[in-house]
Motif scaffolding. Sequence first.
Motif, PDB file in Angstrom:
ATOM      1  N   TRP A 149      22.974  10.874 -20.562  1.00 33.09           N
ATOM      2  CA  TRP A 149      24.187  11.678 -20.693  1.00 33.09           C
ATOM      3  C   TRP A 149      24.274  12.344 -22.061  1.00 33.09           C
ATOM      4  CZ3 TRP A 149      27.684  10.547 -24.564  1.00 33.09           C
ATOM      5  CH2 TRP A 149      27.548   9.297 -25.171  1.00 33.09           C
ATOM      6  N   LEU A 150      25.080  13.380 -22.112  1.00 33.42           N
ATOM      7  CA  LEU A 150      25.284  14.130 -23.346  1.00 33.42           C
ATOM      8  C   LEU A 150      26.686  14.730 -23.325  1.00 33.42           C
ATOM      9  CD1 LEU A 150      24.153  15.514 -25.959  1.00 33.42           C
ATOM     10  CD2 LEU A 150      23.464  17.420 -24.470  1.00 33.42           C
ATOM     11  N   MET A 151      27.400  14.641 -24.449  1.00 33.09           N
ATOM     12  CA  MET A 151      28.682  15.316 -24.591  1.00 33.09           C
ATOM     13  C   MET A 151      28.449  16.615 -25.360  1.00 33.09           C
ATOM     14  SD  MET A 151      32.348  14.042 -26.205  1.00 33.09           S
ATOM     15  CE  MET A 151      32.846  13.135 -24.728  1.00 33.09           C
ATOM     16  N   VAL A 152      28.652  17.740 -24.697  1.00 28.42           N
ATOM     17  CA  VAL A 152      28.473  19.056 -25.307  1.00 28.42           C
ATOM     18  C   VAL A 152      29.837  19.522 -25.818  1.00 28.42           C
ATOM     19  CG1 VAL A 152      27.717  21.434 -24.947  1.00 28.42           C
ATOM     20  CG2 VAL A 152      26.563  19.552 -23.747  1.00 28.42           C
ATOM     21  N   VAL A 153      29.900  19.858 -27.099  1.00 28.64           N
ATOM     22  CA  VAL A 153      31.181  20.142 -27.742  1.00 28.64           C
ATOM     23  C   VAL A 153      31.228  21.594 -28.223  1.00 28.64           C
ATOM     24  CG1 VAL A 153      32.848  19.409 -29.465  1.00 28.64           C
ATOM     25  CG2 VAL A 153      31.241  17.740 -28.506  1.00 28.64           C
ATOM     26  N   PRO A 154      31.981  22.453 -27.531  1.00 25.77           N
ATOM     27  CA  PRO A 154      32.129  23.828 -27.992  1.00 25.77           C
ATOM     28  C   PRO A 154      33.119  23.909 -29.143  1.00 25.77           C
ATOM     29  CG  PRO A 154      33.420  23.493 -26.009  1.00 25.77           C
ATOM     30  CD  PRO A 154      32.684  22.202 -26.265  1.00 25.77           C
ATOM     31  N   PRO A 155      33.125  25.005 -29.890  1.00 27.48           N
ATOM     32  CA  PRO A 155      34.107  25.179 -30.957  1.00 27.48           C
ATOM     33  C   PRO A 155      35.489  25.456 -30.394  1.00 27.48           C
ATOM     34  CG  PRO A 155      32.792  27.153 -30.721  1.00 27.48           C
ATOM     35  CD  PRO A 155      32.198  26.131 -29.794  1.00 27.48           C
ATOM     36  N   MET A 156      36.496  25.440 -31.257  1.00 22.55           N
ATOM     37  CA  MET A 156      37.854  25.686 -30.815  1.00 22.55           C
ATOM     38  C   MET A 156      38.017  27.092 -30.251  1.00 22.55           C
ATOM     39  SD  MET A 156      39.381  22.867 -31.108  1.00 22.55           S
ATOM     40  CE  MET A 156      41.075  23.394 -30.804  1.00 22.55           C
ATOM     41  N   ASP A 157      37.279  28.064 -30.819  1.00 23.77           N
ATOM     42  CA  ASP A 157      37.353  29.444 -30.345  1.00 23.77           C
ATOM     43  C   ASP A 157      36.330  29.627 -29.230  1.00 23.77           C
ATOM     44  OD1 ASP A 157      37.673  32.130 -29.944  1.00 23.77           O
ATOM     45  OD2 ASP A 157      37.217  32.743 -31.996  1.00 23.77           O
ATOM     46  N   LEU A 158      36.750  29.266 -28.023  1.00 20.90           N
ATOM     47  CA  LEU A 158      35.916  29.388 -26.829  1.00 20.90           C
ATOM     48  C   LEU A 158      36.510  30.527 -26.017  1.00 20.90           C
ATOM     49  CD1 LEU A 158      33.688  28.366 -24.948  1.00 20.90           C
ATOM     50  CD2 LEU A 158      35.272  26.619 -24.130  1.00 20.90           C
ATOM     51  N   ASN A 159      35.827  31.662 -25.982  1.00 19.51           N
ATOM     52  CA  ASN A 159      36.456  32.898 -25.541  1.00 19.51           C
ATOM     53  C   ASN A 159      35.644  33.581 -24.454  1.00 19.51           C
ATOM     54  OD1 ASN A 159      37.680  35.427 -25.320  1.00 19.51           O
ATOM     55  ND2 ASN A 159      38.077  35.569 -27.508  1.00 19.51           N
ATOM     56  N   ALA A 160      36.291  33.796 -23.313  1.00 21.14           N
ATOM     57  CA  ALA A 160      35.624  34.472 -22.202  1.00 21.14           C
ATOM     58  C   ALA A 160      35.291  35.919 -22.543  1.00 21.14           C
ATOM     59  CB  ALA A 160      36.514  34.431 -20.958  1.00 21.14           C
ATOM     60  N   GLU A 161      36.047  36.510 -23.485  1.00 21.27           N
ATOM     61  CA  GLU A 161      35.839  37.912 -23.839  1.00 21.27           C
ATOM     62  C   GLU A 161      34.826  38.090 -24.965  1.00 21.27           C
ATOM     63  OE1 GLU A 161      37.311  39.955 -21.828  1.00 21.27           O
ATOM     64  OE2 GLU A 161      38.314  38.246 -20.898  1.00 21.27           O
ATOM     65  N   ALA A 162      34.408  36.991 -25.588  1.00 23.06           N
ATOM     66  CA  ALA A 162      33.453  37.093 -26.692  1.00 23.06           C
ATOM     67  C   ALA A 162      32.113  37.629 -26.192  1.00 23.06           C
ATOM     68  CB  ALA A 162      33.259  35.729 -27.347  1.00 23.06           C
ATOM     69  N   GLU A 163      31.385  38.256 -27.090  1.00 29.15           N
ATOM     70  CA  GLU A 163      30.100  38.839 -26.741  1.00 29.15           C
ATOM     71  C   GLU A 163      29.108  37.759 -26.321  1.00 29.15           C
ATOM     72  OE1 GLU A 163      26.486  41.450 -28.788  1.00 29.15           O
ATOM     73  OE2 GLU A 163      28.210  40.788 -29.979  1.00 29.15           O
ATOM     74  N   ALA A 164      28.428  38.005 -25.211  1.00 31.76           N
ATOM     75  CA  ALA A 164      27.376  37.101 -24.764  1.00 31.76           C
ATOM     76  C   ALA A 164      26.076  37.497 -25.439  1.00 31.76           C
ATOM     77  CB  ALA A 164      27.241  37.158 -23.248  1.00 31.76           C
ATOM     78  N   THR A 165      25.524  36.597 -26.225  1.00 28.93           N
ATOM     79  CA  THR A 165      24.315  36.903 -26.989  1.00 28.93           C
ATOM     80  C   THR A 165      23.067  36.251 -26.401  1.00 28.93           C
ATOM     81  OG1 THR A 165      24.527  34.987 -28.451  1.00 28.93           O
ATOM     82  CG2 THR A 165      25.732  37.003 -29.061  1.00 28.93           C
ATOM     83  N   GLY A 166      23.279  35.232 -25.549  1.00 28.81           N
ATOM     84  CA  GLY A 166      22.144  34.486 -25.019  1.00 28.81           C
ATOM     85  C   GLY A 166      21.602  33.459 -25.986  1.00 28.81           C
ATOM     86  N   SER A 167      22.303  33.261 -27.122  1.00 28.78           N
ATOM     87  CA  SER A 167      21.832  32.316 -28.132  1.00 28.78           C
ATOM     88  C   SER A 167      22.995  31.483 -28.655  1.00 28.78           C
ATOM     89  CB  SER A 167      21.162  33.057 -29.293  1.00 28.78           C
ATOM     90  OG  SER A 167      22.099  33.891 -29.951  1.00 28.78           O
ATOM     91  N   TYR A 168      22.670  30.444 -29.404  1.00 33.39           N
ATOM     92  CA  TYR A 168      23.682  29.548 -29.953  1.00 33.39           C
ATOM     93  C   TYR A 168      23.035  28.695 -31.028  1.00 33.39           C
ATOM     94  CZ  TYR A 168      21.214  26.526 -26.694  1.00 33.39           C
ATOM     95  OH  TYR A 168      20.230  25.844 -26.018  1.00 33.39           O
ATOM     96  N   ARG A 169      23.871  28.038 -31.828  1.00 32.67           N
ATOM     97  CA  ARG A 169      23.410  27.060 -32.805  1.00 32.67           C
ATOM     98  C   ARG A 169      23.927  25.692 -32.379  1.00 32.67           C
ATOM     99  NH1 ARG A 169      25.262  29.042 -38.609  1.00 32.67           N
ATOM    100  NH2 ARG A 169      24.081  27.177 -39.191  1.00 32.67           N
ATOM    101  N   GLY A 170      23.251  24.629 -32.782  1.00 31.76           N
ATOM    102  CA  GLY A 170      23.677  23.291 -32.403  1.00 31.76           C
ATOM    103  C   GLY A 170      23.563  22.311 -33.548  1.00 31.76           C
ATOM    104  N   ALA A 171      24.370  21.249 -33.485  1.00 27.97           N
ATOM    105  CA  ALA A 171      24.300  20.167 -34.471  1.00 27.97           C
ATOM    106  C   ALA A 171      24.855  18.909 -33.818  1.00 27.97           C
ATOM    107  CB  ALA A 171      25.095  20.511 -35.729  1.00 27.97           C
TER     108      ALA A 171
END
Length: 208
Positions: A149-171
């Motif tokens: 299992w894994l808990m995936v944690v998005p940031p507080m600003d999770l926005n359907a209108e934000a630009e889709a880049t196909g990339s992300y950073r993780g920690a």
Amino acid sequence: MFGAGGRVGRAAVAEAVRRGHRVTAVVRDPAKYADLGASDAVTVVRGDVTDADAVAEAAEGHDAAINATVRLDLPSEEYFTSAARALVDGLGRAGVGRLLVLGIATTLEVSPGVRAMDDPQFPEEYRSFSQGHVAEFELLRAEATGLDWLMVVPPMDLNAEAEATGSYRGAVGTVVGQGRISHADLAVALLDEIEEPRHHGVQWAVSH
């Protein structure tokens, strides 16, 4: 996909279909989400993520599960621990080995040993909700010994209108990046972790 009718759930279903997967979209009332079944790759079913029997039935024949559900009409800790317990039981019976659950950014560390929710000025009602995810994480660590299992944690600003880049950073365990991400890019992160699991049994924060 539990919680398939929400914004994150819809994005994850769409990304899974785009990658050629077959998806069971679990919702509380299929009549309200008929559009989810527009693709032949998606089967929409009624289910309750806090019911282990329902989880086992919906998950049968699948390789992985995502839980993106939330209930605001129930105490947070009660809901998220009930869901986690049912998922551990039901997925185990169905032979599903991988589970991703969504967390909340307020539970991440903003400095060593200090979470955002630990700030004395943090609103109590948000702290209570955040505690539900803390309890969920602790339950999974204690009881999901046979489940990857894994808990995936998005940031507080999770926005359907934000630009889709196909990339992300993780920690792991800490706030990361710009503090914002699109639903589409969160879905990319989720599907990447299903197709090629790299993180296990931790809070994994993702952001642009």
